[in-house]
Design an enzyme around this catalytic site. Structure first.
Site, PDB file in Angstrom:
ATOM      1  CG  ASP A  43     -24.469  12.083 -27.573  1.00  0.00           C
ATOM      2  OD1 ASP A  43     -24.399  12.062 -28.524  1.00  0.00           O
ATOM      3  OD2 ASP A  43     -25.574  12.316 -26.802  1.00  0.00           O
TER       4      ASP A  43
ATOM      5  CG  ASP B 218     -30.278  12.514 -28.894  1.00  0.00           C
ATOM      6  OD1 ASP B 218     -29.718  12.605 -27.787  1.00  0.00           O
ATOM      7  OD2 ASP B 218     -29.957  12.997 -30.020  1.00  0.00           O
TER       8      ASP B 218
ATOM      9  NE  ARG C 120     -30.967  17.531 -20.673  1.00  0.00           N
ATOM     10  CZ  ARG C 120     -30.300  17.620 -21.658  1.00  0.00           C
ATOM     11  NH1 ARG C 120     -29.229  17.204 -21.783  1.00  0.00           N
ATOM     12  NH2 ARG C 120     -30.863  17.731 -22.789  1.00  0.00           N
TER      13      ARG C 120
END
Lengths: 429, 308
Positions: free
Chosen positions: A152, A305, A64
């Protein structure tokens, strides 16, 4: 730092070793391996009853930072990684700005290096701005340390762009990691399409939304000879396609997430937004199919993930909440319990999916225990049963669908370059 | 006997006994509606707040009247002029209403699961007045009450539900209730408007309206929305009407006593012809009256019973 890890069972899938061995660690490397190493004046660390594996690698993590620090930072993500037993993680490029340039890659590497926790390997963007239109400066990204490229979070819709990416990466020998999803078939879906989506009145995402794109990407991998890695495979049809193309010797690998190995779409029935993930939790037959492929090794990696979100984001209506599961701190226990304790996997088979599997995809030297190798270890207590409590997560993302569940088999020590960065669930300062 | 769960979210959560209690209570409440002075003191001092995130005429007015007929204080929160337009979350809106003293919050929301979420945040009892495509329990209860008034028993009746099943919370809630009470439930619509996953439910599914209507004792027509055409799920209202509209001609396939139901608002001449909607077999207006009665019953069972 010099010490001897004593009395553990060393399992190294790369050398097909499973043996009670002591490990002498010195200066970040493995100095010696032996059945009974005793050296005076060197600290010993008791590992009796524990399994010592090569450091686990997670090739699919969302850190992030930069830009989305409310949900995770490189620091909190790295703490979560080592708390969960991972010594190496690959960071997906969908930050803000995204990792389509050297500056963002350098920022991620520098901030991660300063922490001295997990090794962080950046993944660059396939396309500029992850817009799917023009390929990014893949050469510069590679030279700055990108171990793969991926858009992604979204698919590369334009097949021509995907083709060029699979061609161009061959200069550097890095994989293109595909988020395979056909957006029109996905529509406004928020969970797997089937019995539960019907009952719950939530728009469904059919398995075919994934499979159509998996098929396209495999066809392009065959056309180009490029290296394709399929992220978060979740359906039986995807497995069938993967195996068909593996038989044709196409250069393709695939990963599956812990949540797709454990949970079904029935979990959504309480509208708990921690179950909202993309690809969605599938029905039982799909779960069985990905487990079987993982056992066979046609799916060679487990990847989390890891997609942390702040509580405000997840405390919304199911339709509004973002997709994603915070997975780093539960992955190993979920998989050990599901696959080794209950699923017929040997410890070595599971360890391979966390080590040699991902190391093979990213062409990494790590993932083995041998004299002279980096002292990266994941130490597991196969008999420890513990309940998941997201309040104790190091990650900012408490969005875990397994909160409150008990699992057997937890990482109890994480060693990176000889440094003990996690012990008994506590991360070093 | 009241409603066991704190919140009324689905028909599925209700036992057969609870459903019978609701029907029985609603029949008594219906007597109040036909009185000259429509007021009983049962819920004096209780606060009912309706929180409608979607437009509604029938459901909202009937909850409001149901509360008022029983002397509860009813506040309608108009979302268009509330803090929600300023971006207040459902959680915060719910907590605010709670501290104002709400005993029951009636919520209509465009997203499935929102009432359940609200119920987790507030101690007040929550009634789902329709959420997304998920559930509309009070509608299904009033539909079943209407069927029971005419047939006495629901068991064994062939009920054909025709239209946009995919996006219909009415269809799902009726499916749950009618199956529980032993009806032979049929879903009919173009395959583009039929959801996946119906195989395990016990509902019979057909794209052929004639098969669905054949000897049916109840025909429930669902509203078709123009947005679905725009989403490409059927080519035009004209063609939809031609293939799935309930006309007098088609109704002849059904049992001669077949009841015609529609949750409203109806599209005359689209899913149902004006002639059928106004015909002797139509109970569309009866449904509306029963809607008030069922909601009175629920408010009574969920508030009047509290503390007993």
């Amino acid at each position: 730092m010099e010490y001897i890890l004593k009395g553990g069972v060393v399992i190294d899938p790369k050398t097909d070793m499973e043996k009670r061995l002591d490990i002498h660690v010195d200066n970040g490397k493995i100095k010696a391996l032996g059945s009974n190493i005793t050296e005076k004046n060197i600290e010993t660390i008791d590992a009796a009853g524990r399994i010592i594996a090569p450091g686990f690698i997670d090739l699919h993590v969302h850190l992030r930072e930069p830009g989305l620090e409310a949900h995770e930072t490189i620091a909190t993500g790295c703490r979560a990684a080592v708390a969960g037993g991972f010594t190496t993680i690959a960071a997906m490029p969908n930050t803000k700005p995204c990792a389509d340039n050297e500056a963002v890659l350098e920022l991620i590497k520098n901030r991660a290096d300063r922490l001295k926790l997990a090794r962080v390997l950046p993944i660059g963007a396939i396309s500029k701005g992850q817009q799917g239109e023009e390929i990014s400066e893949i050469g510069s990204l590679y030279q700055t340390g990108a171990v793969a490229i991926s858009d992604d979070g979204k698919p590369v819709v334009n097949s021509e762009v995907m083709r060029r990416a699979l061609e161009y990466t061959q200069i550097f020998g890095i994989p293109v990691i595909s988020h395979s999803e056909e957006l029109h078939l996905k529509g406004d879906g928020v969970m797997h399409e089937g019995y539960w989506s019907m009952l719950l009145g939530l728009a469904g995402i059919p398995a075919q939304a994934e499979e159509v794109m998996v098929a396209r990407d495999l066809i392009l991998a065959e056309l180009t000879g490029g290296q394709l890695h399929l992220a978060h495979l979740s359906t039986r049809g995807s497995v069938e396609l993967l195996e068909f193309y593996l038989d044709k010797q196409v250069k393709v690998t695939a990963e599956v997430t812990p949540h797709h190995l454990l949970l079904t779409d029935e979990e959504v029935k309480e509208y708990n937004t921690s179950t909202k993930v993309n690809p969605p939790l599938r029905s039982r037959d799909h779960v069985e199919a990905v487990r079987k492929a993982l056992k066979k090794g046609t799916i060679s990696c487990i990847a989390t993930d890891h997609a942390p979100w702040s509580e405000e984001e997840k405390e919304q209506e199911y339709n509004k909440a973002p997709f994603g599961i915070s997975g780093l701190e539960t992955a190993v226990a979920v998989c050990w319990d599901t696959l080794v304790v209950k699923g017929g996997f040997s410890p070595k088979e599971l360890i391979a999916r966390f080590t040699t599997g991902p190391a093979g995809v990213l062409h990494l030297p790590c993932g083995t225990i041998a004299q002279g190798a980096e002292a990266d270890f994941t130490v597991i207590d196969p008999n420890l049963t513990k309940q998941v409590d997201t309040a104790l997560f190091y990650s900012k993302g408490k969005n875990s669908p397994v909160n409150g569940r008990s699992f057997r088999g937890w990482p109890v020590m994480t060693i990176v370059g000889g440094n003990i960065v996690m012990k008994d669930g506590v991360v070093a300062d | 006997m009241g409603i066991k769960g704190k919140d009324l979210l689905t028909v599925e959560q209700l036992t057969r006994e609870e459903m019978e209690t609701i029907f029985h209570t609603a029949r008594e409440m219906k007597g109040i509606i036909s009185r000259d002075i429509k007021k009983v003191p049962t819920l004096r001092g209780k606060v009912v707040i309706t929180l409608f995130y979607e437009p509604s005429t029938r459901t909202r007015a009937s909850f409001e009247l149901a509360g008022k007929y029983m002397s509860a204080d009813v506040v309608n929160l108009n979302i268009a002029t509330s803090s929600v337009v300023k971006g207040e979350s459902l959680k915060d809106t719910g907590l605010t209403l709670q501290v104002m003293g709400a005993d029951i919050i009636v919520i209509r929301h465009g997203m499935s699961g929102a009432p359940k979420m609200l119920g987790q945040y507030v101690p007040a009892r929550v009634i789902n007045a329709g959420d997304g495509y998920h559930a509309h329990p009070t509608q299904a209860l009033l539909d079943m009450m209407t069927i029971k008034e005419h047939y006495g028993e629901i068991k064994g009746l062939k009920v054909a539900i025709v239209g946009d099943i995919l996006h219909s919370r009415v269809a799902r809630s009726n499916m749950e209730g009618l199956l529980k009470l032993g009806a032979d439930v049929w879903f009919c619509g173009p395959p583009t408007l039929l959801p996946a996953g119906l195989e395990k439910t016990g509902v019979k599914v057909t794209p052929d309206i004639e098969e669905a209507l054949q000897n049916a004792q109840v025909a429930m027509m669902l509203r078709i929305q123009l947005e679905r055409q725009k989403a490409g799920l059927f080519p035009s209202l004209r063609e939809y009407s031609r293939l799935y509209g309930l006309t007098s001609q088609r109704l002849k396939l059904a049992d001669p006593h077949c009841l015609v139901l529609h949750p409203g608002p109806i599209n005359r001449g689209v899913e149902i012809s004006g002639e059928v909607a106004d015909g002797v077999q139509s109970l569309i207006n009866e449904q509306v009256t029963n809607g008030v009665a069922v909601r009175m019953a629920l408010l009574y069972l969920m508030l009047g019973q509290k503390g007993e």
